[in-house]
Design an enzyme around this catalytic site. Structure first.
Site: not given
Ligand code: COS
Length: 399
Positions: A141, A171, A279, A290, A377, A381
């Site tokens: 979002e 999306i 080339r 090199q 995805e 960072e």
């Molecule tokens: N598989 C399963 N569960 C997961 C997981 C994974 N890989 N990663 C996190 N979780 C779960 C955690 O266990 C936690 O569960 P509980 O609340 O039950 O303990 C919950 O999800 C939250 O996890 P976490 O506290 O690690 O979340 P954060 O908000 O700190 O951040 C990141 C997680 C940064 C890893 C996540 O926000 C992320 O991947 N961001 C990028 C998003 C992305 O890829 N966007 C692109 C969209 S598609 S183009």
């Protein structure tokens, strides 16, 4: 120019690690891509969903590779990461449009396969797998990109179900998709623990959206939800547990973004080797310099390291490694392979000089195409954050 002859990607026997059958499969996919998919990709409207291309990939059984069936013909709920990476690397080395079209069907539909009711799986997976329905994964979002748990698209209770209000952005396949996997807030203020995943047909009243133009033409846009009714049976997994559905989907797909990057990088390296070998400059060939051969050596080495990380991550997924290990390897593979591909393609352009920048040149195309892989995805960072966290809690499996 969005297609090219395709690298052989052949590696001598005895080295890592793809079996002969897997290498043969890669060549078969490249062959199908060169002969059948490239003309369809060229005939499509850049930036729009290419339905004839998807149907051809369905007819040739490529999409089915994303949704394997058991020996009894039952739809399996397990995807195969290795097959996904093999498909993506081989398609990417020939035609990025076909590659991306295939990948998006998988990304959009995997939450359904993983967590949908049997009814929803039976309704959508066969159509996505034969290319007659288009799927999309709707997580991001405007206020929730890297911080996915900050998402605010509302799912308000409505009798037995919910109504969705809000907008998703960036999306892929929107607004043309037929089925969206949508992550919405069912419990306000609960962060990751208040998100629910839904399967939402695009035909549902109140679903809209607009196309967005990117640097490389891509079917991508917004999806809007104006009081869109969703039913209990359309929940993917459990209410308020949808964040995990999203994360598990990304764990599967991130290595395959790496495979896409490896395929593009290999195409750029092949082009650079062949150009510098022929080339003439300074009384010899460019490759005799090199500085040039060392640049090529760095490209080849980092590309091979990327490939190893990608297939190691895929094989960890398929062999049932711990969830924690899968998440870490998946992040490493995506991070390293996408950063490497950007470097390899950029260096290939440097070795070609200005001709690599001419519109329609393979490298100009790849240069625009590779950029987004370091963002979507999970940006590089975010992958570093995931890897960094894993170093400090190696023994905790949080799933
Ligand atoms: N598989 C399963 N569960 C997961 C997981 C994974 N890989 N990663 C996190 N979780 C779960 C955690 O266990 C936690 O569960 P509980 O609340 O039950 O303990 C919950 O999800 C939250 O996890 P976490 O506290 O690690 O979340 P954060 O908000 O700190 O951040 C990141 C997680 C940064 C890893 C996540 O926000 C992320 O991947 N961001 C990028 C998003 C992305 O890829 N966007 C692109 C969209 S598609 S183009």
């Amino acid at each position: 120019m969005a297609s090219y002859s395709g690298s052989t990607g052949e590696r001598p026997k005895g080295l890592f690690a793809l079996t002969e059958q897997q290498q043969w499969r890669m060549e078969e996919v490249r062959e199908i891509a060169r002969n059948e998919l490239v003309p369809l990709a060229h005939a499509g409207d850049p930036g729009a969903v290419n339905r004839p291309l998807l149907r051809a990939m369905g007819q040739r059984g490529l999409l089915q590779g994303l949704f394997p069936k058991s020996s009894s013909g039952q739809q399996s709920r397990e995807a195969q990461a290795m097959e996904l990476c093999i498909l993506r690397e081989s398609l990417a080395s020939v035609n990025t449009e076909a590659e991306t079209a295939l990948a998006l069907q998988g990304l959009g539909a995997y939450p359904i396969l993983q967590s949908g009711s049997q009814e929803i799986v039976d309704e959508w997976i066969p159509k996505v797998a034969d290319g007659t329905a288009v799927a999309a994964f709707a997580l991001s979002e405007t206020g929730a990109g890297s911080d996915a748990a900050a998402l605010e698209l509302r799912a308000d209770p409505d009798g037995n179900g919910w109504r969705l209000y809000g907008e998703k952005i960036w999306i892929s396949n929107a607004p043309e998709a037929d089925i969206y996997t949508v992550f919405a807030r069912t419990t306000p203020g609960a962060g990751a623990r208040g998100v629910t995943a839904f399967a939402v047909p695009a035909a549902r009243q109140g679903v809209g959206g607009e196309h967005i133009d990117l640097v490389a033409p891509h079917p991508i846009g917004t999806v809007t939800f104006d009081a869109v009714r969703v039913e209990k049976g359309e929940v993917l997994g459990e209410v308020d547990r949808g964040f995990r559905v999203a994360m598990r989907t990304l764990d599967l797909f991130r290595p395959s973004v790496g495979a896409f990057a490896v395929g593009m990088g290999q195409a750029a390296l092949d082009a650079a080797v062949s150009y510098t070998a022929t080339r003439e400059a300074f009384g010899g060939y460019l490759a005799d310099q090199q500085a040039v051969s060392h640049a090529l050596a760095n490209m080849a080495t980092q590309l091979e390291a990327s490939r190893l990380l990608v297939y190691a991550a895929a094989s960890a997924y398929d062999s049932g490694a711990s969830p924690h290990e899968i998440t870490k390897r998946s992040a490493m593979a995506k991070l390293y392979a996408t950063e490497t591909a950007q470097f390899v393609i950029d260096t290939a352009i440097q070795l070609h000089g200005a001709r690599g920048l001419v519109q329609g040149h393979l490298l100009e195309h790849l240069y625009r195409e590779v950029r987004a892989t370091r963002i979507y995805e999970g940006a590089s960072e975010i992958q570093r954050t995931i890897i960094g966290r894993s170093l400090f809690r190696p023994s905790q499996d949080k799933k």
